[in-house]
Design a protein around this motif. Structure first.
Motif, PDB file in Angstrom:
ATOM      1  N   ASN A 170       0.827  -1.097  -0.018  1.00 56.15           N
ATOM      2  CA  ASN A 170      -0.247  -0.050  -0.088  1.00 56.15           C
ATOM      3  C   ASN A 170       0.682   1.263   0.022  1.00 56.15           C
ATOM      4  OD1 ASN A 170      -2.488  -1.542   0.090  1.00 56.15           O
ATOM      5  ND2 ASN A 170      -2.100  -1.816   2.384  1.00 56.15           N
ATOM      6  N   GLY A 171       1.964   1.201  -0.749  1.00 59.85           N
ATOM      7  CA  GLY A 171       2.608   2.614  -0.810  1.00 59.85           C
ATOM      8  C   GLY A 171       3.790   2.702  -0.018  1.00 59.85           C
ATOM      9  N   HIS A 172       3.854   1.730   0.843  1.00 53.86           N
ATOM     10  CA  HIS A 172       4.674   1.831   2.143  1.00 53.86           C
ATOM     11  C   HIS A 172       5.789   0.646   2.072  1.00 53.86           C
ATOM     12  CE1 HIS A 172       1.768   4.173   4.690  1.00 53.86           C
ATOM     13  NE2 HIS A 172       2.216   5.035   3.824  1.00 53.86           N
ATOM     14  N   VAL A 173       7.105   1.216   2.507  1.00 51.15           N
ATOM     15  CA  VAL A 173       8.129  -0.096   2.602  1.00 51.15           C
ATOM     16  C   VAL A 173       8.530  -0.021   4.242  1.00 51.15           C
ATOM     17  CG1 VAL A 173      10.564  -0.668   2.261  1.00 51.15           C
ATOM     18  CG2 VAL A 173       8.887   0.678   0.277  1.00 51.15           C
ATOM     19  N   TYR A 174       8.338  -1.535   4.538  1.00 59.37           N
ATOM     20  CA  TYR A 174       8.486  -1.459   6.009  1.00 59.37           C
ATOM     21  C   TYR A 174      10.097  -2.206   6.221  1.00 59.37           C
ATOM     22  CZ  TYR A 174       3.453  -0.758   5.998  1.00 59.37           C
ATOM     23  OH  TYR A 174       2.445  -0.349   6.087  1.00 59.37           O
ATOM     24  N   VAL A 175      10.965  -1.621   7.003  1.00 55.08           N
ATOM     25  CA  VAL A 175      12.198  -2.280   7.303  1.00 55.08           C
ATOM     26  C   VAL A 175      12.312  -2.153   8.799  1.00 55.08           C
ATOM     27  CG1 VAL A 175      13.134   0.063   6.870  1.00 55.08           C
ATOM     28  CG2 VAL A 175      14.533  -2.435   6.589  1.00 55.08           C
ATOM     29  N   PHE A 176      12.935  -3.283   9.144  1.00 57.99           N
ATOM     30  CA  PHE A 176      13.034  -3.561  10.702  1.00 57.99           C
ATOM     31  C   PHE A 176      14.539  -3.618  10.976  1.00 57.99           C
ATOM     32  CE2 PHE A 176      11.110  -6.619  13.837  1.00 57.99           C
ATOM     33  CZ  PHE A 176      11.306  -5.801  15.081  1.00 57.99           C
ATOM     34  N   ASP A 177      15.085  -2.721  11.883  1.00 55.16           N
ATOM     35  CA  ASP A 177      16.581  -2.369  12.136  1.00 55.16           C
ATOM     36  C   ASP A 177      16.937  -2.613  13.779  1.00 55.16           C
ATOM     37  OD1 ASP A 177      16.074   0.148  12.840  1.00 55.16           O
ATOM     38  OD2 ASP A 177      17.447   0.867  11.226  1.00 55.16           O
ATOM     39  N   TYR A 178      18.161  -2.294  13.992  1.00 60.78           N
ATOM     40  CA  TYR A 178      18.530  -2.357  15.145  1.00 60.78           C
ATOM     41  C   TYR A 178      19.583  -1.145  15.534  1.00 60.78           C
ATOM     42  CZ  TYR A 178      19.930  -3.525  20.077  1.00 60.78           C
ATOM     43  OH  TYR A 178      20.337  -3.767  21.319  1.00 60.78           O
ATOM     44  N   LYS A 179      19.250  -0.349  16.506  1.00 61.42           N
ATOM     45  CA  LYS A 179      20.453   0.992  16.554  1.00 61.42           C
ATOM     46  C   LYS A 179      21.052   0.682  17.922  1.00 61.42           C
ATOM     47  CE  LYS A 179      20.498   6.019  16.407  1.00 61.42           C
ATOM     48  NZ  LYS A 179      19.781   7.324  16.383  1.00 61.42           N
ATOM     49  N   LYS A 180      22.354   0.168  17.613  1.00 67.63           N
ATOM     50  CA  LYS A 180      23.078  -0.169  18.998  1.00 67.63           C
ATOM     51  C   LYS A 180      23.573   1.094  19.450  1.00 67.63           C
ATOM     52  CE  LYS A 180      27.279  -1.493  18.599  1.00 67.63           C
ATOM     53  NZ  LYS A 180      28.256  -0.869  19.413  1.00 67.63           N
ATOM     54  N   GLU A 181      23.534   1.126  20.767  1.00 72.93           N
ATOM     55  CA  GLU A 181      23.697   2.152  21.579  1.00 72.93           C
ATOM     56  C   GLU A 181      25.000   1.903  22.633  1.00 72.93           C
ATOM     57  OE1 GLU A 181      20.215   3.032  23.812  1.00 72.93           O
ATOM     58  OE2 GLU A 181      19.448   4.156  21.974  1.00 72.93           O
ATOM     59  N   SER A 182      25.074   0.627  22.939  1.00 73.07           N
ATOM     60  CA  SER A 182      26.507   0.164  23.605  1.00 73.07           C
ATOM     61  C   SER A 182      26.687  -1.182  23.430  1.00 73.07           C
ATOM     62  CB  SER A 182      26.412   0.839  25.233  1.00 73.07           C
ATOM     63  OG  SER A 182      25.232   0.287  25.845  1.00 73.07           O
TER      64      SER A 182
END
Length: 458
Positions: free
Chosen positions: A83-95
């Motif tokens: 429906n016009g969207h791209v869904y991407v799942f990620d991880y932003k490491k902080e420490s």
């Protein structure tokens, strides 16, 4: 209103209606006009088939047009498009220190994030994020592709955090924690079984006594039933319709099992125990044949009974026979198995009648390599009902090739992504692309890229 005015109004309405009807008929009669979403892992039917027409039949030496590139963070989860969207799942490491050791868990702090982008521009529409400490091996990020179902999207993180969100704006509908709510053990490589939506039910591999698989009400998150004394493993549940029966197929670390999807009762079970509990690749079917495989020499070909939900074992794999998948799922077409073999790293074609190997090549996984590559990967997607396939190699090449029982015939490749992960001493891309809108959407640990697949002549 006079008679003449009425007639003129009717004439204008008829003309307008005819114009709209003509446009709709032209749209419907031209298959190349019909866009095809990719709402979850391996497509809408989870069969690894891309149905859009009007795409390139070869990849030119000059490559393909890149529509956009958007920065993201780490993860193995492929994108979904709907429906016009791209869904991407990620991880932003902080420490914490991230390292890839199959025998050790890395301890990190950071956030798992669902990023929702405009499919045409790659620009952010909304995001959903939450704190998520990691204690897993290969800790780049989430493994499970988002599952889009109507106005909801479901995400399952590496540590077992399950969320249901509204697709319009990311509003949280409900959430569950496999660790907190079920006391589930997190697999060493994290939860990786992509959740499955069928009807009003969401099926997930949770793991534990009596809860190997759990069926949730997709609207509320309430538990409908739990079944199996089994560990979660890494393989997504799947649904088949055979012998006038709908069967939920589960491949956990000890067996392939068929369940009644309405209550979790068992139809049949076939033992299959891959090393290191690596039940990963989805058991795939063609006709009355089902092939399930683990790594190295674990694989079984089953025959589905036509009259009732049961199976007969036809053959088991032997060394230098069949294909033993790890990260990517084999595809069966016209009685031929195509898949990447764990032990050799080669794309192999196999006769499903007896498991004999017909041909093999390293070009699809790591062009120019001559030695075997442990756990090499290429993700296969069939183009409609043709013998053409799109392959994403572990070195970041998008390949178009013909696969037949006789040969692997490459029809061009384009280097889309740099391999940013590490495995067995080499850099890799281990993420299944999405194909929609005549576009390939692929990601690594730094960016997601949209590549134009449209045939300019069409």
């Amino acid at each position: 209103m006079t008679f003449l005015q009425t007639q003129c109004s009717l004439t204008r309405f008829s003309a307008a209606f005819s114009s709209v009807a003509a446009v709709l008929m032209a749209f419907a009669s031209n298959p190349a006009c019909v866009a095809d979403d990719w709402p979850g892992w391996m497509g809408a039917q989870r069969d690894g088939v891309y149905h859009e027409t009007g795409i390139v039949e070869t990849i030119p030496a000059a490559g393909l047009k890149v529509k956009w590139r958007t920065p993201i963070h780490g993860g193995y989860a492929g994108p979904a498009v709907a429906n016009g969207h791209v869904y991407v799942f990620d991880y932003k490491k902080e420490s914490g220190e991230a390292f890839n050791d199959p025998g050790k868990r890395a301890n990190l702090n950071g956030k798992e994030r669902l990023l929702v982008l405009d499919e045409a521009t790659g620009k952010m529409i909304w995001k959903f994020e939450y704190d998520c400490p990691y204690s897993i091996s290969y800790p780049a990020g989430p493994r499970c592709t988002p599952t889009v179902d109507g106005d909801r999207v479901y995400i399952l993180g590496s540590e077992g955090d399950l969320h249901c969100l509204k697709t319009a704006d990311g509003e949280l509908v409900w959430q569950r924690s496999f660790k907190d709510d079920f006391s589930a053990e997190v697999p060493v490589w994290g939860f990786a079984g992509h959740p499955l939506v069928e009807g009003d039910t969401l099926y997930c591999m949770v793991g534990g006594d009596g809860q190997g698989v759990v069926a949730f009400d997709k609207n509320t998150g309430a538990v409908k039933w739990k079944s199996l004394n089994a560990k979660a493993g890494y393989c997504p549940p799947s649904m088949i319709h055979f012998a006038n029966t709908t069967q939920l197929i589960v491949f956990h670390p000890d067996a392939v099992v068929s369940l009644n999807p309405s209550d979790g009762s068992q139809y049949w079970e076939v033992p299959l125990k891959p090393l290191y509990e690596m039940s990963i690749a989805r058991p795939m079917i063609e006709g009355d044949r089902m092939y399930a495989s683990g790594i190295y020499t674990e694989g079984v070909m089953l025959k589905l009974d036509a009259d009732q939900p049961r199976v007969e074992e036809l053959w088991r794999g032997e060394p230098k026979q069949s294909v033993y998948a790890c990260n990517s799922t084999p595809i069966i077409v016209d009685g031929i198995l195509y898949g990447v073999d764990t032990g050799t790293g080669k794309l192999i074609a196999v006769d499903s009648k007896d498991g004999s190997r017909l041909w093999e090549t390293l070009d699809a996984t790591h062009l120019g390599e001559t030695r075997f590559l442990k756990q090499a990967t290429a993700f296969l997607t069939r183009v409609g009902d043709t013998d053409r396939y799109l392959l994403m190699s572990e070195i970041g090449d998008l390949i178009l090739a013909r696969l037949t029982k006789d040969a692997y015939e490459e029809r061009g490749r384009f280097h889309v992504l740099e391999p940013t992960g590490e495995a067995a001493g080499r850099d890799v891309v281990w993420s299944h692309p999405a194909y929609a809108n005549r576009t390939a959407y692929a990601r690594n640990d730094k960016e997601i890229v949209a590549v134009d697949l449209a045939d300019p002549s069409k």
